[in-house]
Design a protein around this motif. Structure first.
Motif, PDB file in Angstrom:
ATOM      1  N   UNK A 162       0.806  -1.239  -0.042  1.00  0.00           N
ATOM      2  CA  UNK A 162       0.129  -0.120   0.079  1.00  0.00           C
ATOM      3  C   UNK A 162       0.970   1.175  -0.118  1.00  0.00           C
ATOM      4  N   UNK A 177       3.791   1.744  -1.172  1.00  0.00           N
ATOM      5  CA  UNK A 177       4.410   1.813  -2.472  1.00  0.00           C
ATOM      6  C   UNK A 177       3.615   2.218  -3.452  1.00  0.00           C
ATOM      7  N   UNK A 178       2.312   1.703  -3.527  1.00  0.00           N
ATOM      8  CA  UNK A 178       1.129   1.990  -4.662  1.00  0.00           C
ATOM      9  C   UNK A 178       0.709   3.436  -4.388  1.00  0.00           C
ATOM     10  N   UNK A 206       1.460   6.602  -6.836  1.00  0.00           N
ATOM     11  CA  UNK A 206       0.558   7.328  -7.358  1.00  0.00           C
ATOM     12  C   UNK A 206       0.603   8.893  -7.036  1.00  0.00           C
ATOM     13  N   UNK A 209       3.041  10.185  -9.505  1.00  0.00           N
ATOM     14  CA  UNK A 209       2.657  10.117 -10.994  1.00  0.00           C
ATOM     15  C   UNK A 209       1.616  11.240 -11.185  1.00  0.00           C
ATOM     16  N   UNK A 210       0.783  11.247 -10.030  1.00  0.00           N
ATOM     17  CA  UNK A 210      -0.149  12.325 -10.268  1.00  0.00           C
ATOM     18  C   UNK A 210       0.149  13.548 -10.250  1.00  0.00           C
ATOM     19  N   UNK A 216      -8.166  14.711 -12.717  1.00  0.00           N
ATOM     20  CA  UNK A 216      -7.668  13.423 -12.599  1.00  0.00           C
ATOM     21  C   UNK A 216      -6.605  13.444 -12.047  1.00  0.00           C
ATOM     22  N   UNK A 217      -5.567  14.517 -12.134  1.00  0.00           N
ATOM     23  CA  UNK A 217      -4.454  14.549 -11.683  1.00  0.00           C
ATOM     24  C   UNK A 217      -4.427  14.662 -10.151  1.00  0.00           C
ATOM     25  N   UNK A 248      -7.090  14.163  -8.222  1.00  0.00           N
ATOM     26  CA  UNK A 248      -7.859  13.225  -7.527  1.00  0.00           C
ATOM     27  C   UNK A 248      -6.803  12.059  -7.439  1.00  0.00           C
ATOM     28  N   UNK A 249      -6.076  11.750  -8.428  1.00  0.00           N
ATOM     29  CA  UNK A 249      -5.017  10.612  -8.320  1.00  0.00           C
ATOM     30  C   UNK A 249      -3.877  10.784  -7.023  1.00  0.00           C
ATOM     31  N   UNK A 284      -6.040  10.013  -3.754  1.00  0.00           N
ATOM     32  CA  UNK A 284      -6.240   8.470  -3.678  1.00  0.00           C
ATOM     33  C   UNK A 284      -4.919   8.259  -3.275  1.00  0.00           C
ATOM     34  N   UNK A 285      -3.687   8.613  -3.855  1.00  0.00           N
ATOM     35  CA  UNK A 285      -2.562   8.058  -3.435  1.00  0.00           C
ATOM     36  C   UNK A 285      -2.213   8.609  -1.900  1.00  0.00           C
ATOM     37  N   UNK A 312      -4.425   8.831   0.450  1.00  0.00           N
ATOM     38  CA  UNK A 312      -5.200   7.862   1.309  1.00  0.00           C
ATOM     39  C   UNK A 312      -4.715   6.483   1.280  1.00  0.00           C
ATOM     40  N   UNK A 313      -4.105   6.057   0.215  1.00  0.00           N
ATOM     41  CA  UNK A 313      -3.607   4.432   0.369  1.00  0.00           C
ATOM     42  C   UNK A 313      -2.362   4.565   1.047  1.00  0.00           C
ATOM     43  N   UNK A 371      -3.102   4.643   4.863  1.00  0.00           N
ATOM     44  CA  UNK A 371      -3.424   3.421   4.914  1.00  0.00           C
ATOM     45  C   UNK A 371      -2.479   2.556   5.345  1.00  0.00           C
TER      46      UNK A 371
END
Lengths: 500, 142
Positions: free
Chosen positions: B4, B6-7, B11, B14-15, B43-44, B46-47, B50-51, B53-54, B57
């Protein structure tokens, strides 16, 4: 009456030698691809996609549909014989299918899974015929704002399948949408993210993304396991008559009929997909059974129910794709993309402007089901030998096929570099448990989603209220919110299918 | 969970890169100059969100014992062979390059001991595909 005329038109298109040959070839290829562990229907269709570039639209779609339900039939072969599901949806077929084979009833297991798939697919196709036209008529009322909201719903439902992977699902979705923004902007001619490369001006072809993420990514993931010593087990090659007894039939028919509508409904809704349909069907039957303790020990209804639901689901999933032009799963997204390559725009207008194609596909679903049943019952003993092909030979061949396929898109080696890149992306996503279906869906619908978004705003002079202009919009909005909230709610309430 | 973290981190990076790139895009000559940028910008941002949040987490959970992954040797070898194929494909033509490509992959994955099977598959595949495309689909391969 109109319905029967349309169906007759469809059959008249399908019943040409060329279409029939492709339908049978597609069914066989699909069954084989579905059987091989790690290669599901999405990968199968993606790899075979380049074959359809030179076909007539109807033939291409018939072939792809045949591959699609062929894979659904085939997926359970390796579940039954090896306890390794050929695709996600065949997981539930392992629970009772493999114990059946262990008890020496492999023939009955192979037979009932094909029979249940056949009945489930057939009933679902009848339901498809009844539902498709009303849905398509209704969808004629959709304008850009409604389409945008519909896509939001379809995408968020696909991203939000599980609570654990919710945010990763959205990451996958956003990256997919980003890929779709590469290239020339249709409305203003602005070049976006091309980095000065001519080849990127027309955008990244989604076929490359699909073959990369599914085909190459899958192979990379599997290469890791080969190296760590995984391999195929010995497989049963001698079979008796592949058929079932009267007692088997009596036990299975009610579960088949009961779980077919469940599978169909799950299929029509975006997101959930065949894996969930099959698991739901299995758990339903276990709960309804008078002897639930027999489930998991090789009871025939425990195999029949998920197989029927699985195929009903795969037919149901074609409804949003064909009638609305918005796919609800990775596989249907690939098929939608293939249609767009052929110059067809699936959606409500498909049934008006290309009625012959639409109805030919529906007619082919009836015939394809029969073909698959034939391939999977009398020929099952022969076909399962494919499972004996060592993966060490198989994976290199798949890589080579992926490269050849991608080359035929634009006849340029620039695509090769992109293919390798997306193969790595797919590998990374699988390794770190980021779902890939939202990415594929987003790559396919992304461009049309943005166009609808901006058209809606232009129509309303930049007023965002246009996205809530009527009941359809609000309904879709609440469905999208609901689909995101659902994984959280359902983990609180104990639902039968959460237990496994 | 380490995955998580790493992802999430990837993100976010990249975002941000995507958002910065978006801001440097040329503006539209017709209509609203920001129109081609609006969707990518959303999009950017939001990414990145999300990144985050992950990532959070992932940091909150105690790192579970890292699962021992398989060997990456074959993957690296496969990618190198693919890149070599990309470089050779148009220079030496479809059939020779594909025989080398598939042959190489089979030798790497299936092992050098099975060289007869490997060579047979590589040659049959290359000629087979060439035949199907040239004669049945009328597509020209180099």
């Amino acid at each position: 009456m109109e319905l029967i005329q349309n169906l007759l038109l469809g059959f008249s298109v399908v019943l040409t030698p060329l279409n029939l040959i492709w339908m049978v070839a597609g069914s066989i290829l699909g069954t084989i691809l579905g059987m091989l562990p790690g290669l599901g229907p999405t990968t199968g269709i993606a790899l075979l996609l380049p074959l359809t570039f030179t076909m007539e639209p109807a033939t291409a779609l018939i072939t792809m549909c045949a591959v699609y339900y062929g894979a659904m039939f085939g997926g359970s072969r390796s579940s039954i014989l090896l306890n390794v599901p050929g695709d996600g949806a065949a997981v539930a077929a392992c629970f009772d299918g493999y114990p059946m084979a262990q008890n020496g009833r492999a023939e009955a297991a192979l037979a009932i899974s094909a029979i249940a798939s056949f009945i489930g697919g057939l009933i679902a196709t009848v339901a498809f015929v009844i539902v498709a036209i009303p849905v398509a008529r209704f969808a004629l009322r959709f304008g850009p704002p409604e389409y945008f909201m519909l896509m939001i719903f379809a995408l968020s439902a696909t991203a939000a399948i599980s609570k654990e992977a919710l945010f990763k699902g959205f990451i996958s979705l956003l990256v997919g949408l980003m890929i779709s923004t590469v290239g020339i902007d249709y409305q203003t001619g602005v070049l976006r993210f091309t980095f000065g490369l001519m080849e990127l001006q027309t955008g990244i072809d989604f076929v490359v993304v699909i073959i990369g993420v599914y085909g190459l990514g899958e192979v990379f993931k599997n290469l890791e396991n080969i190296a760590s010593g995984g391999g195929l087990q010995a497989i049963q090659k001698k079979f008796g008559r592949i058929w079932i007894t009267l007692d088997d039939w009596r036990r299975s028919i009610i579960p088949i009929l009961r779980e077919t509508p469940v599978g169909f409904l799950v299929g029509v809704l975006p997101g959930a997909g065949a894996t969930i349909a099959a698991l739901m069907a299995y758990n339903n039957e276990k709960q309804l059974s008078k002897e639930p303790e027999r489930f998991g020990t090789g009871t025939i209804e425990g195999l029949a129910a998920p197989e029927a639901a699985n195929n009903a689901c795969s037919v149901g999933a074609l409804i949003p794709m064909m009638t609305l032009g918005v796919p609800g799963s990775g596989t249907t997204a690939v098929m939608l993309g293939a249609l767009m390559i052929l110059g067809l725009q699936p959606g409500p207008l498909l049934f008006q402007q290309h009625a012959d194609v639409a109805w030919a596909v529906i007619a082919s679903m009836f015939l394809g089901n029969v073909a698959c049943a034939f391939i999977n019952i009398p020929l099952a003993g022969l076909l399962v030998r494919v499972l004996a092909v060592p993966p060490k030979v198989l994976y290199p061949v798949i890589v080579a096929l992926a490269f050849v396929g991608v080359y035929t898109i634009n006849f340029s080696v620039v695509e090769f570099v992109l293919l390798i890149l997306f193969g790595l992306v797919g590998y990374g996503m699988k390794k770190y448990k980021v779902p890939t279906a939202p990415l594929i869906l987003a790559v396919v619908v992304g461009s049309s989603m943005e166009q609808n978004f901006r058209m809606a705003l232009m129509l309303a002079d930049g007023d965002f209220g246009v996205f809530f202009r009527n009941g359809i919009c609000w309904t879709l909005f609440f469905l999208a919110i609901g689909s995101i909230a659902w994984p959280f709610l359902s983990s609180r309430i104990k639902l039968p299918w959460n237990r496994s | 969970m380490r995955s998580d973290v790493l992802v999430g981190a990837v993100s976010i990076l990249f975002g941000m890169a995507y958002t910065v790139q978006t801001l440097h895009l040329p503006k539209a000559m017709v209509g609203n100059p920001w129109a081609p940028l609006f969707f990518p910008l959303a999009l950017g941002v939001l990414l990145v969100a999300m990144g985050i949040v992950v990532l959070l987490k992932g940091l909150r959970h105690h790192p579970s014992s890292a699962k021992k992954g398989g060997s990456k040797r074959l993957i690296v070898v496969t990618i190198l062979i693919c890149l070599a194929y990309t470089a050779l494909f148009e220079r030496i033509g479809f059939i020779p390059s594909t025989i080398l490509f598939l042959g190489g992959l089979l030798f790497a994955v299936n092992g050098a001991k099975a060289w007869i099977v490997n060579s047979l598959i590589a040659v049959t595949f290359s000629f087979g595909v060439w035949y199907v495309f040239e004669k049945i689909f009328y597509m020209n391969l180099p």
